[in-house]
Design an enzyme around this catalytic site. Structure first.
Site, PDB file in Angstrom:
ATOM      1  N   LYS A  70       0.864  -1.178   0.000  1.00  0.00           N
ATOM      2  CA  LYS A  70       0.000   0.000   0.000  1.00  0.00           C
ATOM      3  C   LYS A  70       0.904   1.234   0.000  1.00  0.00           C
ATOM      4  O   LYS A  70       1.535   1.553   0.999  1.00  0.00           O
ATOM      5  CB  LYS A  70      -0.901   0.038   1.239  1.00  0.00           C
ATOM      6  CG  LYS A  70      -1.999   1.077   1.087  1.00  0.00           C
ATOM      7  CD  LYS A  70      -2.328   1.824   2.363  1.00  0.00           C
ATOM      8  CE  LYS A  70      -1.484   3.018   2.628  1.00  0.00           C
ATOM      9  NZ  LYS A  70      -1.623   4.150   1.712  1.00  0.00           N
ATOM     10  N   GLU A 107      10.055   1.657  10.463  1.00  0.00           N
ATOM     11  CA  GLU A 107      11.012   2.749  10.185  1.00  0.00           C
ATOM     12  C   GLU A 107      10.240   4.042  10.373  1.00  0.00           C
ATOM     13  O   GLU A 107       9.461   4.445   9.504  1.00  0.00           O
ATOM     14  CB  GLU A 107      11.532   2.643   8.745  1.00  0.00           C
ATOM     15  CG  GLU A 107      12.330   1.391   8.454  1.00  0.00           C
ATOM     16  CD  GLU A 107      13.740   1.436   9.004  1.00  0.00           C
ATOM     17  OE1 GLU A 107      14.177   2.520   9.448  1.00  0.00           O
ATOM     18  OE2 GLU A 107      14.388   0.397   9.020  1.00  0.00           O
ATOM     19  N   CYS A 156      13.465  11.646   6.805  1.00  0.00           N
ATOM     20  CA  CYS A 156      13.513  11.215   8.208  1.00  0.00           C
ATOM     21  C   CYS A 156      14.908  11.352   8.808  1.00  0.00           C
ATOM     22  O   CYS A 156      15.055  11.451  10.017  1.00  0.00           O
ATOM     23  CB  CYS A 156      13.031   9.775   8.313  1.00  0.00           C
ATOM     24  SG  CYS A 156      13.915   8.701   7.182  1.00  0.00           S
ATOM     25  N   GLU A 194       9.596  16.785  15.195  1.00  0.00           N
ATOM     26  CA  GLU A 194      10.187  16.531  13.884  1.00  0.00           C
ATOM     27  C   GLU A 194       9.840  17.692  12.930  1.00  0.00           C
ATOM     28  O   GLU A 194       8.691  18.102  12.852  1.00  0.00           O
ATOM     29  CB  GLU A 194       9.619  15.215  13.340  1.00  0.00           C
ATOM     30  CG  GLU A 194      10.251  14.762  12.051  1.00  0.00           C
ATOM     31  CD  GLU A 194       9.712  13.404  11.560  1.00  0.00           C
ATOM     32  OE1 GLU A 194       8.572  13.042  11.899  1.00  0.00           O
ATOM     33  OE2 GLU A 194      10.446  12.722  10.830  1.00  0.00           O
TER      34      GLU A 194
HETATM   35  P1  NAP Z   1       2.312   8.676   7.602  1.00  0.00           P
HETATM   36  O1  NAP Z   1       1.245   9.675   7.641  1.00  0.00           O
HETATM   37  O2  NAP Z   1       2.567   7.867   8.822  1.00  0.00           O
HETATM   38  O3  NAP Z   1       1.972   7.723   6.361  1.00  0.00           O
HETATM   39  C1  NAP Z   1       2.831   6.665   5.994  1.00  0.00           C
HETATM   40  C2  NAP Z   1       2.008   5.599   5.318  1.00  0.00           C
HETATM   41  O4  NAP Z   1       1.067   5.094   6.250  1.00  0.00           O
HETATM   42  C3  NAP Z   1       1.210   6.104   4.121  1.00  0.00           C
HETATM   43  O5  NAP Z   1       1.132   5.093   3.154  1.00  0.00           O
HETATM   44  C4  NAP Z   1      -0.164   6.346   4.734  1.00  0.00           C
HETATM   45  O6  NAP Z   1      -1.196   6.242   3.779  1.00  0.00           O
HETATM   46  C5  NAP Z   1      -0.232   5.190   5.701  1.00  0.00           C
HETATM   47  N1  NAP Z   1      -1.185   5.370   6.775  1.00  0.00           N
HETATM   48  C6  NAP Z   1      -1.691   6.514   7.299  1.00  0.00           C
HETATM   49  N2  NAP Z   1      -2.576   6.224   8.289  1.00  0.00           N
HETATM   50  C7  NAP Z   1      -2.628   4.878   8.365  1.00  0.00           C
HETATM   51  C8  NAP Z   1      -3.360   3.967   9.181  1.00  0.00           C
HETATM   52  N3  NAP Z   1      -4.201   4.397  10.128  1.00  0.00           N
HETATM   53  N4  NAP Z   1      -3.168   2.647   8.997  1.00  0.00           N
HETATM   54  C9  NAP Z   1      -2.316   2.194   8.054  1.00  0.00           C
HETATM   55  N5  NAP Z   1      -1.597   3.005   7.257  1.00  0.00           N
HETATM   56  C10 NAP Z   1      -1.745   4.329   7.418  1.00  0.00           C
HETATM   57  O7  NAP Z   1       3.712   9.305   7.210  1.00  0.00           O
HETATM   58  P2  NAP Z   1       4.043  10.226   5.959  1.00  0.00           P
HETATM   59  O8  NAP Z   1       3.547  11.596   6.260  1.00  0.00           O
HETATM   60  O9  NAP Z   1       3.620   9.578   4.698  1.00  0.00           O
HETATM   61  O10 NAP Z   1       5.636  10.180   5.970  1.00  0.00           O
HETATM   62  C11 NAP Z   1       6.392  11.002   6.779  1.00  0.00           C
HETATM   63  C12 NAP Z   1       6.857  10.269   8.022  1.00  0.00           C
HETATM   64  O11 NAP Z   1       7.596   9.109   7.631  1.00  0.00           O
HETATM   65  C13 NAP Z   1       7.817  11.091   8.841  1.00  0.00           C
HETATM   66  O12 NAP Z   1       7.539  10.949  10.203  1.00  0.00           O
HETATM   67  C14 NAP Z   1       9.172  10.496   8.493  1.00  0.00           C
HETATM   68  O13 NAP Z   1      10.166  10.701   9.461  1.00  0.00           O
HETATM   69  C15 NAP Z   1       8.827   9.064   8.314  1.00  0.00           C
HETATM   70  N6  NAP Z   1       9.831   8.381   7.502  1.00  0.00           N
HETATM   71  C16 NAP Z   1      10.661   7.496   8.128  1.00  0.00           C
HETATM   72  C17 NAP Z   1      11.657   6.857   7.402  1.00  0.00           C
HETATM   73  C18 NAP Z   1      12.580   5.863   8.067  1.00  0.00           C
HETATM   74  O14 NAP Z   1      13.245   5.121   7.352  1.00  0.00           O
HETATM   75  N7  NAP Z   1      12.651   5.807   9.374  1.00  0.00           N
HETATM   76  C19 NAP Z   1      11.789   7.109   6.037  1.00  0.00           C
HETATM   77  C20 NAP Z   1      10.924   8.014   5.437  1.00  0.00           C
HETATM   78  C21 NAP Z   1       9.940   8.639   6.191  1.00  0.00           C
HETATM   79  P3  NAP Z   1      -1.903   7.528   3.163  1.00  0.00           P
HETATM   80  O15 NAP Z   1      -0.820   8.443   2.729  1.00  0.00           O
HETATM   81  O16 NAP Z   1      -2.657   6.967   2.011  1.00  0.00           O
HETATM   82  O17 NAP Z   1      -2.772   8.082   4.241  1.00  0.00           O
END
Ligand code: NAP
Length: 483
Positions: free
Chosen positions: A176, A251, A285, A386
């Site tokens: 997904k 992650e 991140c 963050e």
């Molecule tokens: P996010 O809002 O947590 O979304 C990540 C993924 O989870 C998306 O595919 C999102 O889908 C999905 N998602 C959202 N709500 C969900 C739920 N209730 N159940 C299951 N899946 C759900 O994060 P983001 O804004 O896309 O990405 C930014 C974050 O990712 C930051 O905190 C960043 O630090 C972190 N990140 C971490 C790493 C690492 O390697 N540690 C790398 C890159 C990014 P939808 O978009 O379709 O809602």
């Protein structure tokens, strides 16, 4: 309209077929605000079908001759390289990053597929000294169906670094992708189809993230969840998976410190910070988010940094001279503005930037000025929250112990960086920073051959390196008595 996007399949890919849906959702170009595509939104039944399909494909895929399985991975790597220009363009249009960065990201995905194809051949088992007439062995076996959920900031790289090891180890996958950037994912799946990956081995579903997350975590057929995204969502998925006891890799968020010691090579530190901070407009991140600078070198550091930050060209990532693209959405601008106002209200000084970019083409997209804040301290939100954007907060320190202690004062523990020469200082930094990754006089901490991952609220599990594939296997102990 752009041909690369017009020609792209926008449906679900389940059991080797493109499947239409009842509902389609818009994708927006963050540089222009334009609607660029509509992608299929899976029903609950379609998500279950994808999981079932992946389950059915598991046994034949894991039983395939290793040479044949890894040949598929090499084929995918070839296709990623051959199609890198097209995939990069798609990524820049849906996500905003400069074309050059997008291109490198696609190529890093090809490297992930090659690296893991080779690692699959080195998934050595072990023998353990055993009593006479017995053999104790450890065999590494694939787990089964993997549910993968990925974010928008690396719309291609976060997928390839999960799917490559998962598939290489003999698992099957349901992906997904982020709702903000599904097109890069679809472009990768078109390449899977071209590589003639056996039906059901890799499936993609888009739609309600909550519903799909619940379908993955509650399914008895899904054996592993691999998630990259925010800490709150990662924790929610972890909690949701308790009943079905999934193996998990999380992650999550980061809030990287970047320490500039009194003996640092200041030019190298500024160059390192510029590269690590402004990649993908700070929406990374592992982006440095708290810059600790020794009092004695602060003026020199700040003056060099300001000159370089003010020279950055912000614009549409498709334009050749653009160094920094837009932010992903309107709410990203609001979050950054809030952090800046909170910091300046509490005494931080705005050195440069601080505002949304307006006028001409900027008005249509989500552009923000590269920003430096000086005199930041622990009373400000930006010290702990963050920052996913182009803001450089400077904090001054007097002793290295003080800097390390402030750097560790975070709920996160993903990446950290430091510039120093004295060997004792370097050793203190390497051993005392409570982070999964430490870059010392170096900012490249993400390679196929090196482990990537965090501690504390940054999650657990490692991607890349020889450890990456181990996240997708289970260790089986076999005790044989010879009769
Ligand atoms: P996010 O809002 O947590 O979304 C990540 C993924 O989870 C998306 O595919 C999102 O889908 C999905 N998602 C959202 N709500 C969900 C739920 N209730 N159940 C299951 N899946 C759900 O994060 P983001 O804004 O896309 O990405 C930014 C974050 O990712 C930051 O905190 C960043 O630090 C972190 N990140 C971490 C790493 C690492 O390697 N540690 C790398 C890159 C990014 P939808 O978009 O379709 O809602």
């Amino acid at each position: 309209m752009v041909q690369s996007i017009d020609n792209l399949n926008k449906d679900l890919f389940i059991n080797g077929q493109w499947v239409t849906a009842n509902d389609y959702k818009e994708v927006i170009n963050p540089a222009t605000g334009e609607k660029i595509a509509q992608v299929a939104q899976a029903t609950k039944e379609q998500v279950q079908e994808a999981i079932q399909t992946a389950h059915d494909a598991f046994k034949p895929w894991k039983s395939l001759e290793l040479k044949e399985r890894t040949a598929y991975l090499h084929k995918i790597a070839d296709l990623l390289e051959d199609n890198a220009d097209r995939l990069a363009e798609i990524m820049t249009i849906e996500q905003g990053k400069p074309l050059k960065e997008a291109h490198l990201e696609v190529l890093s995905g090809a490297e992930s597929f090659r690296w893991n194809a080779e690692e699959a051949r080195r998934l050595y088992g072990e023998t353990i000294p055993a009593p006479n007439d017995y053999k104790y062995e450890i065999a590494y076996e694939p787990i089964g169906v993997v549910g993968a959920i990925t974010p928008w900031n690396f719309p291609s790289g976060m997928i390839t670094r999960k799917l490559a090891p998962a598939l290489a180890a003999g698992n099957t996958v349901v992906l997904k992708p982020s709702g903000d950037t599904p097109l890069s994912a679809l472009a990768i799946f078109e390449l899977f189809e071209q590589a003639e990956l056996p039906k059901g081995v890799a499936n993609i579903v888009m739609g309600s993230s909550k519903e799909i997350g619940e379908a993955f975590t509650s399914s008895k057929l899904v054996k592993k969840i691999t998630f990259t995204g925010s800490t709150p969502i990662g924790k929610a998925l972890y909690a949701q998976s308790a009943d079905t006891l999934k193996k998990m890799s999380l992650e999550l968020g980061g809030h990287a410190p970047f320490i500039v010691n009194e003996d640092a090579d200041i030019d190298a530190a500024v160059d390192g910070l510029m590269a690590a901070k402004f990649r993908n407009n700070g929406q990374v991140c592992i982006a440095p988010n708290r810059i600790f600078v020794h009092q004695s070198v602060k003026d020199k550091f700040l003056s060099l940094l300001t000159e370089k930050v003010e020279a950055l060209k912000v614009g549409n990532g498709l334009e050749e001279d653009t160094k920094v693209g837009p932010l992903i959405r309107e709410d990203a601008i609001e979050k950054i503005k809030k952090q800046i106002v909170n910091a300046t209200d509490k005494g931080a000084t705005l050195v440069t930037g601080g505002h949304r970019l307006t006028g001409d083409t900027y008005d249509k997209g989500f552009f923000f000025q590269p920003t430096i804040l000086d005199n930041v301290n622990t009373t400000m939100d930006i010290f702990y929250e963050e920052t996913f954007g182009p803001v450089v907060p400077i904090i001054t320190f007097n002793t290295l112990d003080e800097a390390i202690s402030m750097a560790n004062d975070s709920e996160y523990g993903l990446a950290s960086y430091a510039f120093a020469k004295d060997s004792k200082a370097v050793n203190s930094l390497a051993t005392q920073l409570e982070y999964g990754m430490v870059g010392i006089n170096a900012v490249n901490i993400s390679n196929p051959e090196t482990p990537f991952g965090g501690v504390k609220n940054s999650g657990f599990g490692r991607e890349n390196s020889h450890l990456g594939i181990k996240e997708y296997v289970t260790a089986k102990f076999i005790n044989t008595k010879f009769l």
